[in-house]
Design a protein around this motif. Sequence first.
Motif, PDB file in Angstrom:
ATOM      1  N   THR A 245      11.058  11.486 -39.872  1.00 26.97           N
ATOM      2  CA  THR A 245      11.220  10.362 -38.764  1.00 26.97           C
ATOM      3  C   THR A 245      11.398  10.744 -37.536  1.00 26.97           C
ATOM      4  N   ASP A 246      11.842  12.163 -37.285  1.00 20.72           N
ATOM      5  CA  ASP A 246      12.403  12.613 -36.016  1.00 20.72           C
ATOM      6  C   ASP A 246      11.672  13.810 -35.554  1.00 20.72           C
ATOM      7  N   ARG A 247      10.431  13.965 -35.658  1.00 21.23           N
ATOM      8  CA  ARG A 247       9.641  15.294 -35.253  1.00 21.23           C
ATOM      9  C   ARG A 247       9.294  15.139 -33.930  1.00 21.23           C
ATOM     10  N   TRP A 248       8.967  13.968 -33.062  1.00 16.04           N
ATOM     11  CA  TRP A 248       8.131  13.960 -31.908  1.00 16.04           C
ATOM     12  C   TRP A 248       9.254  13.429 -30.881  1.00 16.04           C
ATOM     13  N   GLY A 249      10.656  13.062 -31.321  1.00 15.02           N
ATOM     14  CA  GLY A 249      11.515  12.330 -30.378  1.00 15.02           C
ATOM     15  C   GLY A 249      11.264  10.995 -29.764  1.00 15.02           C
ATOM     16  N   PHE A 250      12.167  10.797 -28.776  1.00 16.42           N
ATOM     17  CA  PHE A 250      12.220   9.369 -28.393  1.00 16.42           C
ATOM     18  C   PHE A 250      11.304   9.100 -27.381  1.00 16.42           C
ATOM     19  N   GLN A 251      10.267  10.022 -27.046  1.00  7.29           N
ATOM     20  CA  GLN A 251       9.148   9.779 -26.249  1.00  7.29           C
ATOM     21  C   GLN A 251       7.985   9.766 -26.958  1.00  7.29           C
ATOM     22  N   VAL A 252       8.011   9.446 -28.122  1.00 10.82           N
ATOM     23  CA  VAL A 252       6.709   9.488 -29.150  1.00 10.82           C
ATOM     24  C   VAL A 252       5.457   8.341 -28.563  1.00 10.82           C
ATOM     25  N   HIS A 253       6.261   7.401 -27.804  1.00 12.47           N
ATOM     26  CA  HIS A 253       5.021   6.629 -27.258  1.00 12.47           C
ATOM     27  C   HIS A 253       4.306   7.053 -26.274  1.00 12.47           C
ATOM     28  N   ARG A 254       4.953   7.719 -25.272  1.00 11.20           N
ATOM     29  CA  ARG A 254       4.213   8.415 -24.428  1.00 11.20           C
ATOM     30  C   ARG A 254       3.339   9.508 -25.018  1.00 11.20           C
ATOM     31  N   ILE A 255       3.953  10.583 -25.892  1.00  9.88           N
ATOM     32  CA  ILE A 255       3.151  11.542 -26.430  1.00  9.88           C
ATOM     33  C   ILE A 255       2.006  10.886 -27.139  1.00  9.88           C
ATOM     34  N   ALA A 256       1.820   9.858 -27.759  1.00  9.16           N
ATOM     35  CA  ALA A 256       0.869   9.281 -28.402  1.00  9.16           C
ATOM     36  C   ALA A 256      -0.215   8.941 -27.534  1.00  9.16           C
TER      37      ALA A 256
ATOM     38  N   LEU B 266       2.364  21.787 -12.125  1.00  5.39           N
ATOM     39  CA  LEU B 266       2.596  21.926 -13.538  1.00  5.39           C
ATOM     40  C   LEU B 266       2.838  23.375 -13.972  1.00  5.39           C
ATOM     41  N   ASN B 267       2.477  24.517 -13.284  1.00  4.19           N
ATOM     42  CA  ASN B 267       2.859  25.871 -13.588  1.00  4.19           C
ATOM     43  C   ASN B 267       4.327  26.079 -13.698  1.00  4.19           C
ATOM     44  N   GLY B 268       4.730  26.403 -14.999  1.00  2.53           N
ATOM     45  CA  GLY B 268       5.945  26.803 -15.400  1.00  2.53           C
ATOM     46  C   GLY B 268       6.825  25.451 -15.410  1.00  2.53           C
ATOM     47  N   SER B 269       6.358  24.135 -15.330  1.00  2.00           N
ATOM     48  CA  SER B 269       7.094  23.027 -15.672  1.00  2.00           C
ATOM     49  C   SER B 269       7.014  22.739 -16.938  1.00  2.00           C
ATOM     50  N   LYS B 270       8.012  22.177 -17.572  1.00  2.00           N
ATOM     51  CA  LYS B 270       8.126  21.896 -18.940  1.00  2.00           C
ATOM     52  C   LYS B 270       8.585  20.068 -19.051  1.00  2.00           C
ATOM     53  N   SER B 271       8.356  19.806 -17.868  1.00  2.65           N
ATOM     54  CA  SER B 271       8.571  18.155 -17.787  1.00  2.65           C
ATOM     55  C   SER B 271       7.595  17.476 -18.710  1.00  2.65           C
ATOM     56  N   LEU B 272       7.992  16.725 -19.624  1.00  3.28           N
ATOM     57  CA  LEU B 272       6.965  15.890 -20.344  1.00  3.28           C
ATOM     58  C   LEU B 272       6.474  14.783 -19.518  1.00  3.28           C
ATOM     59  N   LEU B 273       7.451  14.111 -18.776  1.00  4.15           N
ATOM     60  CA  LEU B 273       6.878  12.808 -17.641  1.00  4.15           C
ATOM     61  C   LEU B 273       5.949  13.650 -16.723  1.00  4.15           C
ATOM     62  N   ASP B 274       6.017  14.416 -16.325  1.00 10.84           N
ATOM     63  CA  ASP B 274       5.191  15.215 -15.523  1.00 10.84           C
ATOM     64  C   ASP B 274       3.828  15.372 -16.071  1.00 10.84           C
ATOM     65  N   ALA B 275       3.813  15.908 -17.274  1.00 14.20           N
ATOM     66  CA  ALA B 275       2.522  16.025 -18.113  1.00 14.20           C
ATOM     67  C   ALA B 275       1.926  14.683 -18.439  1.00 14.20           C
ATOM     68  N   TYR B 276       2.776  13.835 -18.781  1.00 16.80           N
ATOM     69  CA  TYR B 276       2.013  12.458 -19.270  1.00 16.80           C
ATOM     70  C   TYR B 276       1.241  11.852 -18.002  1.00 16.80           C
ATOM     71  N   TYR B 277       1.824  11.991 -17.025  1.00  9.70           N
ATOM     72  CA  TYR B 277       1.130  11.503 -15.779  1.00  9.70           C
ATOM     73  C   TYR B 277       0.020  12.007 -15.151  1.00  9.70           C
ATOM     74  N   ALA B 278       0.058  13.469 -15.412  1.00 15.49           N
ATOM     75  CA  ALA B 278      -0.994  14.250 -14.885  1.00 15.49           C
ATOM     76  C   ALA B 278      -2.296  14.293 -15.868  1.00 15.49           C
ATOM     77  N   LEU B 279      -1.925  14.420 -17.077  1.00 13.00           N
ATOM     78  CA  LEU B 279      -3.055  14.768 -18.214  1.00 13.00           C
ATOM     79  C   LEU B 279      -4.167  13.773 -18.000  1.00 13.00           C
ATOM     80  N   PRO B 280      -3.987  12.539 -18.029  1.00 13.46           N
ATOM     81  CA  PRO B 280      -5.045  11.633 -17.645  1.00 13.46           C
ATOM     82  C   PRO B 280      -5.920  11.982 -16.521  1.00 13.46           C
ATOM     83  N   VAL B 281      -5.067  12.240 -15.542  1.00 13.60           N
ATOM     84  CA  VAL B 281      -6.051  12.601 -14.058  1.00 13.60           C
ATOM     85  C   VAL B 281      -7.071  13.917 -14.338  1.00 13.60           C
ATOM     86  N   LEU B 282      -6.531  14.914 -15.294  1.00 11.93           N
ATOM     87  CA  LEU B 282      -7.386  15.878 -15.330  1.00 11.93           C
ATOM     88  C   LEU B 282      -8.652  15.934 -16.532  1.00 11.93           C
ATOM     89  N   ASN B 283      -8.317  14.800 -17.077  1.00 12.29           N
ATOM     90  CA  ASN B 283      -9.437  14.190 -18.110  1.00 12.29           C
ATOM     91  C   ASN B 283     -10.348  13.180 -17.394  1.00 12.29           C
TER      92      ASN B 283
END
Length: 499
Positions: free
Chosen positions: A117-128, A324-341
């Motif tokens: 019940t707690d493997r993906w954390g409170f940002q699981v909606h954005r991860i999905a 994103l190089n070196g960044s570990k921000s989930l929010l940065d990745a959440y916004y950028a990943l759709p663009v790269l795809n």
Amino acid sequence: MLYLDPYHCHPVSFQCLNGKCTSRYYLCDNKDNCGDNSDELYCNISSSVQCPPGMIRCPSGSRCIPSSWLCDGRRDCTGESEEANCGNNTAKTPNYTAAKSELKSLFLRKRKPGPNTDRWGFQVHRIAVALHLADNSTFDSGNRTGEEIRYELTTQLLHRLAKDRKMSSQELALYIHALLVACMDPRDFYGDDLVSELRRRVEASGNYTNPFLILVLCNSGDAMTTRDVERVTAAYDTQHRPFWTDSQALSSMALSCISSRSGVSVDERTLRDMLQELKRRQFRNGTVDNFRTTALVTQALFIHDSYKKDFDLDSALKVLVDGLNGSKSLLDAYYALPVLNRKSLLNVTSGHCNRQPVAEEEALQKALDVTGETMTVQYSVWMGDKINLGRTWRLRMPVNSTIYDAIETVAKIDDRQKVEYNVVDGKPYVAALNGKEDDPEMGMFWFVYLKTLSSDKDPKIAKESPVDIKLQPNQEIILWYKRGPWSIQSLMQKSFTSP
């Protein structure tokens, strides 16, 4: 390691290590303008000192500046300028395939060991949402990652709805988006119509409506209205905060959704004007205000392929990859990943789902071949004295079934709910669920409680073994992991409040 995220502040500002924004013109002026001296750390460095992630070395080699400042028309380096060769920039084109793969891996690495019940954390909606936009097979049948995320989404949202009815509208919208990509119906989430609830909140809102809420309603197939068009255009035009370009990008996507997926009339000239205005916000180096706004604006400009004219898509993509190089921000990745795809939040729908998910009761009936006369019961898992709701199932069980039969039924339909037993005098008693065992030293044990669904009375502990207790219609069986001695009398004297 020091890490400065150059996209947190406006491009004419510098982000201090403590998060403060100060003018870029104060960088390396021999004064502490940040309060932590981080604006003076990389001003006179030797060749052996590496620039931190998000910064690049000046041509002179003695100073580091945020990488977003390169080729933006402003000189920030002493000696040879970083702006000197921008007109003939022969920088190597970023490897977007590698960047996409790394971003997807970043999300997968968010999975941590521990309770299901707690493997993906409170940002699981954005991860999905992010994983679906990166790979639309994430939630296909049999995909283990998708199944885990779907399970955690369910338990987390059930807990939030049960314990915190004050969930913000924005968070509710994020969950609705996640349910859509996970092929779960947000209009019937264990009896709750989450889309109607979001619509109710939008209608009750004041003068300003977050355009993201309208976008989510549209993606969910809710009936759009002319009032929604007015809300979106008003959100685009408002200047309620200094930097509002990200809201304007969301407004453009919401208006595009209304235009393409509803019968409401939309003036296409308004949408074109919105997109054209967004293009004018781009700096020479490809940035639009900041990292996340660059990503959102680029998502919006995928509408009608608007990026093909008057917008430098390659530079914008390079800004995202470099940032994103070196960044570990989930929010940065959440916004950028759709663009790269080459996708956007407009691609969040349930259209990829092959069919509507089978109702759990129907799945149980098919899997377990329930025939003959049946009755409906409810099965819940509670954790701790404050009752952290694990999950709830509604089961259709054959008449004359026992509590043990119900426990094993859920274990067959969901292998995460397998129960282990201690056998006393030849009778099984619950001792562990999903690896969570009785812990005598901590005084934590599994107990079985029973209550009637239609009753306001407190649940009562079951004294007998689960094999000896017959199920009753409309009964709730509760497996409760809580603190308490193995003393029936002391447990019976305590009062309980259902979640």
